[in-house]
Scaffold this active site. Structure first.
Site, mmCIF file in Angstrom:
data_model
loop_
_atom_site.group_PDB
_atom_site.id
_atom_site.type_symbol
_atom_site.label_atom_id
_atom_site.label_comp_id
_atom_site.label_asym_id
_atom_site.label_seq_id
_atom_site.Cartn_x
_atom_site.Cartn_y
_atom_site.Cartn_z
ATOM 1 N N TYR A 1 0.836 -1.200 0.000
ATOM 2 C CA TYR A 1 0.000 0.000 0.000
ATOM 3 C C TYR A 1 0.873 1.254 0.000
ATOM 4 O O TYR A 1 0.666 2.176 -0.782
ATOM 5 C CB TYR A 1 -0.932 -0.018 1.213
ATOM 6 C CG TYR A 1 -1.945 1.098 1.218
ATOM 7 C CD1 TYR A 1 -3.173 0.943 0.601
ATOM 8 C CD2 TYR A 1 -1.666 2.311 1.844
ATOM 9 C CE1 TYR A 1 -4.112 1.969 0.605
ATOM 10 C CE2 TYR A 1 -2.597 3.336 1.858
ATOM 11 C CZ TYR A 1 -3.811 3.159 1.232
ATOM 12 O OH TYR A 1 -4.729 4.179 1.234
ATOM 13 N N HIS B 1 1.418 4.116 -3.063
ATOM 14 C CA HIS B 1 1.173 5.543 -2.845
ATOM 15 C C HIS B 1 2.457 6.365 -2.988
ATOM 16 O O HIS B 1 2.397 7.531 -3.383
ATOM 17 C CB HIS B 1 0.494 5.771 -1.490
ATOM 18 C CG HIS B 1 -0.967 5.487 -1.546
ATOM 19 N ND1 HIS B 1 -1.469 4.202 -1.481
ATOM 20 C CD2 HIS B 1 -2.030 6.309 -1.690
ATOM 21 C CE1 HIS B 1 -2.793 4.249 -1.583
ATOM 22 N NE2 HIS B 1 -3.156 5.517 -1.708
ATOM 23 N N TYR C 1 -3.377 16.101 1.654
ATOM 24 C CA TYR C 1 -4.029 14.808 1.790
ATOM 25 C C TYR C 1 -3.059 13.817 2.429
ATOM 26 O O TYR C 1 -1.962 13.606 1.923
ATOM 27 C CB TYR C 1 -4.452 14.339 0.396
ATOM 28 C CG TYR C 1 -5.318 13.116 0.297
ATOM 29 C CD1 TYR C 1 -5.787 12.437 1.404
ATOM 30 C CD2 TYR C 1 -5.682 12.633 -0.948
ATOM 31 C CE1 TYR C 1 -6.590 11.325 1.276
ATOM 32 C CE2 TYR C 1 -6.484 11.523 -1.085
ATOM 33 C CZ TYR C 1 -6.927 10.864 0.037
ATOM 34 O OH TYR C 1 -7.726 9.759 -0.100
ATOM 35 N N TRP D 1 -7.353 3.746 -10.564
ATOM 36 C CA TRP D 1 -6.592 3.643 -9.304
ATOM 37 C C TRP D 1 -7.261 2.634 -8.375
ATOM 38 O O TRP D 1 -6.595 1.830 -7.743
ATOM 39 C CB TRP D 1 -6.471 5.014 -8.642
ATOM 40 C CG TRP D 1 -5.708 4.962 -7.349
ATOM 41 C CD1 TRP D 1 -6.239 4.958 -6.088
ATOM 42 C CD2 TRP D 1 -4.293 4.878 -7.194
ATOM 43 N NE1 TRP D 1 -5.234 4.887 -5.151
ATOM 44 C CE2 TRP D 1 -4.026 4.835 -5.809
ATOM 45 C CE3 TRP D 1 -3.227 4.837 -8.080
ATOM 46 C CZ2 TRP D 1 -2.732 4.756 -5.289
ATOM 47 C CZ3 TRP D 1 -1.936 4.761 -7.564
ATOM 48 C CH2 TRP D 1 -1.703 4.728 -6.189
ATOM 49 N N TRP D 2 -8.577 2.691 -8.293
ATOM 50 C CA TRP D 2 -9.284 1.735 -7.437
ATOM 51 C C TRP D 2 -9.016 0.301 -7.887
ATOM 52 O O TRP D 2 -8.804 -0.580 -7.058
ATOM 53 C CB TRP D 2 -10.778 2.002 -7.450
ATOM 54 C CG TRP D 2 -11.179 3.268 -6.756
ATOM 55 C CD1 TRP D 2 -10.437 4.033 -5.900
ATOM 56 C CD2 TRP D 2 -12.442 3.912 -6.864
ATOM 57 N NE1 TRP D 2 -11.161 5.117 -5.470
ATOM 58 C CE2 TRP D 2 -12.393 5.068 -6.048
ATOM 59 C CE3 TRP D 2 -13.595 3.637 -7.586
ATOM 60 C CZ2 TRP D 2 -13.471 5.931 -5.926
ATOM 61 C CZ3 TRP D 2 -14.667 4.494 -7.462
ATOM 62 C CH2 TRP D 2 -14.600 5.634 -6.638
#
Length: 97
Positions: A11, A15, A34, A69-70
């Site tokens: 993960y 990112h 963010y 992206w999902w």
């Protein structure tokens, strides 16, 4: 959001290499500053972002780069039937401005 067991490194790596077109879309939608945090014992992900008063974050699910992206993330985290990460809204308990 909920991360699958053993996927914290994947993960973070994904990112760390976030697509420039995705960050451009987020900024264009009125999102800035963010951050996503991981609560390791429960594998819960907690996101914090600033949104402009006229943000368009609610339109992100309609954008192809967001859906792509999902799909890119779906193998390491819980998602709904549409592929979006399962996210549970949290009630605001305190805010200091």
């Amino acid at each position: 959001m909920q991360l699958d067991p053993g996927q914290a490194a994947a993960y973070k790596a994904r990112h760390d290499a976030i697509w420039p077109e995705l960050t451009a879309l987020l900024r264009a939608s009125g999102i800035s500053d963010y951050s996503i945090f991981l609560h390791e014992p429960t594998r819960s992900l907690f996101a914090v972002m600033r949104r402009a008063p006229d943000h368009r974050a609610d339109q992100l699910p309609e954008k192809e780069v967001m859906r792509r992206w999902w799909r890119h993330m779906a193998d390491i985290m819980a998602t709904d039937a549409g592929g979006a990460p399962l996210a549970e809204p949290l009630p605001l308990m305190f805010h200091m401005d």
